[in-house]
Design a protein around this motif. Structure first.
Motif, PDB file in Angstrom:
ATOM      1  N   GLY A  60       6.882  54.737  17.288  1.00 32.11           N
ATOM      2  CA  GLY A  60       6.423  53.636  18.123  1.00 32.11           C
ATOM      3  C   GLY A  60       6.919  52.308  17.585  1.00 32.11           C
ATOM      4  N   LEU A  61       7.400  51.448  18.466  1.00 33.25           N
ATOM      5  CA  LEU A  61       7.782  50.089  18.097  1.00 33.25           C
ATOM      6  C   LEU A  61       6.913  49.125  18.883  1.00 33.25           C
ATOM      7  CD1 LEU A  61      11.680  50.230  17.941  1.00 33.25           C
ATOM      8  CD2 LEU A  61      10.112  49.927  16.028  1.00 33.25           C
ATOM      9  N   MET A  62       6.297  48.190  18.209  1.00 37.07           N
ATOM     10  CA  MET A  62       5.387  47.237  18.825  1.00 37.07           C
ATOM     11  C   MET A  62       5.762  45.819  18.419  1.00 37.07           C
ATOM     12  SD  MET A  62       3.778  50.243  18.096  1.00 37.07           S
ATOM     13  CE  MET A  62       2.643  51.425  18.842  1.00 37.07           C
ATOM     14  N   ARG A  63       5.672  44.920  19.367  1.00 31.84           N
ATOM     15  CA  ARG A  63       5.826  43.489  19.069  1.00 31.84           C
ATOM     16  C   ARG A  63       4.515  42.813  19.468  1.00 31.84           C
ATOM     17  NH1 ARG A  63      10.283  39.648  18.747  1.00 31.84           N
ATOM     18  NH2 ARG A  63       9.547  37.552  19.301  1.00 31.84           N
ATOM     19  N   ILE A  64       3.893  42.154  18.504  1.00 37.20           N
ATOM     20  CA  ILE A  64       2.574  41.559  18.691  1.00 37.20           C
ATOM     21  C   ILE A  64       2.669  40.048  18.541  1.00 37.20           C
ATOM     22  CG2 ILE A  64       0.227  41.408  17.744  1.00 37.20           C
ATOM     23  CD1 ILE A  64       0.735  44.243  16.589  1.00 37.20           C
ATOM     24  N   PHE A 125      -4.863  37.611  10.026  1.00 41.83           N
ATOM     25  CA  PHE A 125      -4.007  36.483  10.356  1.00 41.83           C
ATOM     26  C   PHE A 125      -4.917  35.279  10.602  1.00 41.83           C
ATOM     27  CE2 PHE A 125      -2.151  40.408  11.996  1.00 41.83           C
ATOM     28  CZ  PHE A 125      -0.894  40.399  11.402  1.00 41.83           C
ATOM     29  N   ASP A 126      -4.773  34.229   9.778  1.00 42.02           N
ATOM     30  CA  ASP A 126      -5.660  33.083   9.938  1.00 42.02           C
ATOM     31  C   ASP A 126      -5.084  32.009  10.852  1.00 42.02           C
ATOM     32  OD1 ASP A 126      -3.680  32.071   8.320  1.00 42.02           O
ATOM     33  OD2 ASP A 126      -5.015  31.388   6.726  1.00 42.02           O
ATOM     34  N   LYS A 127      -3.838  32.232  11.324  1.00 40.29           N
ATOM     35  CA  LYS A 127      -3.204  31.358  12.302  1.00 40.29           C
ATOM     36  C   LYS A 127      -2.430  32.238  13.279  1.00 40.29           C
ATOM     37  CE  LYS A 127      -2.721  27.338   9.252  1.00 40.29           C
ATOM     38  NZ  LYS A 127      -1.768  26.381   8.631  1.00 40.29           N
ATOM     39  N   PRO A 128      -2.003  31.703  14.427  1.00 36.46           N
ATOM     40  CA  PRO A 128      -1.200  32.520  15.347  1.00 36.46           C
ATOM     41  C   PRO A 128      -0.005  33.142  14.627  1.00 36.46           C
ATOM     42  CG  PRO A 128      -1.831  30.480  16.419  1.00 36.46           C
ATOM     43  CD  PRO A 128      -2.254  30.342  14.981  1.00 36.46           C
ATOM     44  N   ALA A 129       0.298  34.381  14.967  1.00 35.28           N
ATOM     45  CA  ALA A 129       1.363  35.094  14.270  1.00 35.28           C
ATOM     46  C   ALA A 129       2.080  36.031  15.234  1.00 35.28           C
ATOM     47  CB  ALA A 129       0.795  35.883  13.094  1.00 35.28           C
ATOM     48  N   THR A 130       3.320  36.330  14.887  1.00 40.72           N
ATOM     49  CA  THR A 130       4.124  37.299  15.631  1.00 40.72           C
ATOM     50  C   THR A 130       4.684  38.306  14.646  1.00 40.72           C
ATOM     51  OG1 THR A 130       4.777  35.575  17.212  1.00 40.72           O
ATOM     52  CG2 THR A 130       6.048  37.624  17.230  1.00 40.72           C
ATOM     53  N   VAL A 131       4.486  39.585  14.930  1.00 44.33           N
ATOM     54  CA  VAL A 131       4.964  40.638  14.038  1.00 44.33           C
ATOM     55  C   VAL A 131       5.575  41.767  14.856  1.00 44.33           C
ATOM     56  CG1 VAL A 131       3.284  40.137  12.229  1.00 44.33           C
ATOM     57  CG2 VAL A 131       2.725  41.808  14.002  1.00 44.33           C
ATOM     58  N   VAL A 132       6.495  42.487  14.233  1.00 42.71           N
ATOM     59  CA  VAL A 132       7.026  43.736  14.771  1.00 42.71           C
ATOM     60  C   VAL A 132       6.492  44.854  13.889  1.00 42.71           C
ATOM     61  CG1 VAL A 132       9.089  45.126  15.205  1.00 42.71           C
ATOM     62  CG2 VAL A 132       9.114  42.673  15.692  1.00 42.71           C
ATOM     63  N   VAL A 133       5.934  45.880  14.505  1.00 39.60           N
ATOM     64  CA  VAL A 133       5.344  46.992  13.764  1.00 39.60           C
ATOM     65  C   VAL A 133       6.005  48.295  14.192  1.00 39.60           C
ATOM     66  CG1 VAL A 133       3.244  48.285  13.251  1.00 39.60           C
ATOM     67  CG2 VAL A 133       3.130  45.802  13.541  1.00 39.60           C
ATOM     68  N   ALA A 134       6.429  49.082  13.220  1.00 42.12           N
ATOM     69  CA  ALA A 134       6.910  50.442  13.484  1.00 42.12           C
ATOM     70  C   ALA A 134       5.793  51.413  13.119  1.00 42.12           C
ATOM     71  CB  ALA A 134       8.158  50.741  12.671  1.00 42.12           C
ATOM     72  N   LEU A 135       5.447  52.280  14.064  1.00 40.63           N
ATOM     73  CA  LEU A 135       4.420  53.299  13.862  1.00 40.63           C
ATOM     74  C   LEU A 135       5.136  54.629  13.660  1.00 40.63           C
ATOM     75  CD1 LEU A 135       1.276  53.739  13.964  1.00 40.63           C
ATOM     76  CD2 LEU A 135       1.601  54.381  16.363  1.00 40.63           C
ATOM     77  N   ILE A 136       5.065  55.159  12.430  1.00 41.94           N
ATOM     78  CA  ILE A 136       5.902  56.289  12.036  1.00 41.94           C
ATOM     79  C   ILE A 136       5.030  57.469  11.616  1.00 41.94           C
ATOM     80  CG2 ILE A 136       7.742  57.038  10.484  1.00 41.94           C
ATOM     81  CD1 ILE A 136       8.225  53.978   9.960  1.00 41.94           C
ATOM     82  N   PRO A 137       5.155  58.617  12.277  1.00 43.14           N
ATOM     83  CA  PRO A 137       4.401  59.793  11.814  1.00 43.14           C
ATOM     84  C   PRO A 137       4.757  60.138  10.366  1.00 43.14           C
ATOM     85  CG  PRO A 137       5.380  60.188  13.977  1.00 43.14           C
ATOM     86  CD  PRO A 137       5.966  58.908  13.468  1.00 43.14           C
TER      87      PRO A 137
END
Length: 320
Positions: A60-64, A125-137
């Motif tokens: 899974g690839l997620m951009r938050i 996150f104490d301020k607005p943030a943008t992250v990319v997360v890889a969800l890996i089995p």
């Protein structure tokens, strides 16, 4: 992939994006998309966030992008049975605080870090943030759980030599999340996962006895994966190929989630599920798929697959 995400967002396209305007909606959304989490809004006022998701095979690839908040994976939630995953976070904007295994690190833009959903963690996150997360089995990652446990909540800084190849890939995957349905992003995601394992493995210290055994288990698992089509694959063959006794082989897996026989079955069924999802193999019968992974008995294949995935191979393929 958490099945809750499949149920809530459907299967028409693997890429989905959702925007929310309340923290209640966000709490529900991220627990569906990842694993079950307890969340907290850390500042007052209006909350807004967005989550883009693309499932590339079983990665899974997620951009938050979200306003300040914190999530916690508590001990009771790690026992909820919602999957065994590593999460690799790449910080694009803002700052995050990651805590796991008695360590904590501040994630700055350009930093990478890994954490394990099978152990408690906190990410804030104490301020607005943008992250990319890889969800890996777990099973898709080349490092063992013992090895990963040495590097959880340690930031691989953007200026670290080992991050120079991986970080741009993570950023590129996140920036083009919506396009991978069309351009087939699974091989790129798979390569990124392998690079992540290589980079994180590069910061590990000297192997302990436990790590040596873990590496031996990894080699055996790789051997199993390479010989899934052999109907006679079993402990005797595996032990002989690795110059150990069958007794030593069983002892090596004694305290693992799967015995040797169960691991063979699990890896066969996992590979079968991947083959059933492959559109290039849609002309192959379900029985032929079973034979490819060393299970030639059609009834036995259907029975084992149903026990592992909750539905028959034919239904599983039809739902993809």
């Amino acid at each position: 992939m958490p099945r809750t995400l499949e149920a809530s967002w459907g299967r028409e396209r693997m890429y989905q994006i959702q925007h929310v305007d309340s923290f209640t909606a966000w709490s529900r959304l991220i627990s569906d998309a990842f694993v079950q989490l307890r969340s907290e809004q850390v500042t007052g006022g209006h909350f807004a966030a967005s989550l883009g998701v693309n499932m590339l095979g079983d990665i899974g690839l997620m951009r938050i992008h979200a306003r300040p908040h914190a999530v916690q994976r508590t001990m009771d939630l790690t026992n909820s049975g919602d999957g065994e995953f590593y999460k690799v976070s790449y910080q694009l904007d803002g700052y995050g605080l990651l805590i796991q295994d008695g360590r904590e690190t501040v994630l700055s833009p350009g930093d990478l870090a890994i954490y394990d959903t099978q152990r408690p963690y906190t990410l804030a996150f104490d301020k607005p943030a943008t992250v990319v997360v890889a969800l890996i089995p777990h099973q898709q990652f080349k490092l063992s759980t013992q090895q990963v446990g040495q590097v959880t909540a340690l930031a691989l800084k953007g200026n670290h030599p080992l991050s120079g190849t991986v970080a741009p890939l993570m950023e590129h995957l996140g920036a083009n999340l919506a396009q991978w349905d069309e351009y087939g992003g699974y091989p790129l995601a798979r390569n990124t996962v392998d690079l992540l394992a290589t980079a994180l493995g590069g910061v590990l210290g000297t192997e302990s006895a436990g790590d040596t055994k873990a590496r031996q288990r990894e080699k055996i698992t790789s051997y199993i994966d390479a010989h899934l089509g052999d109907a006679d694959l079993g402990p005797a063959q595996i032990a002989a190929a690795h110059f150990i006794s069958v007794r030593s082989l069983h002892a090596l897996f004694e305290h693992q989630p799967h015995s040797v026989a169960a691991l063979i079955r699990h890896r066969r069924l996992t590979e079968a599920s991947r083959l059933l999802r492959d559109p290039l193999l849609s002309s192959l019968s379900v029985q032929a798929i079973g034979a490819r992974v060393g299970i030639s008995d059609a009834a036995g294949f259907s029975r084992m697959f149903s026990k592992e995935f909750g539905c028959t191979p034919g239904k599983y393929r039809a739902e993809q």
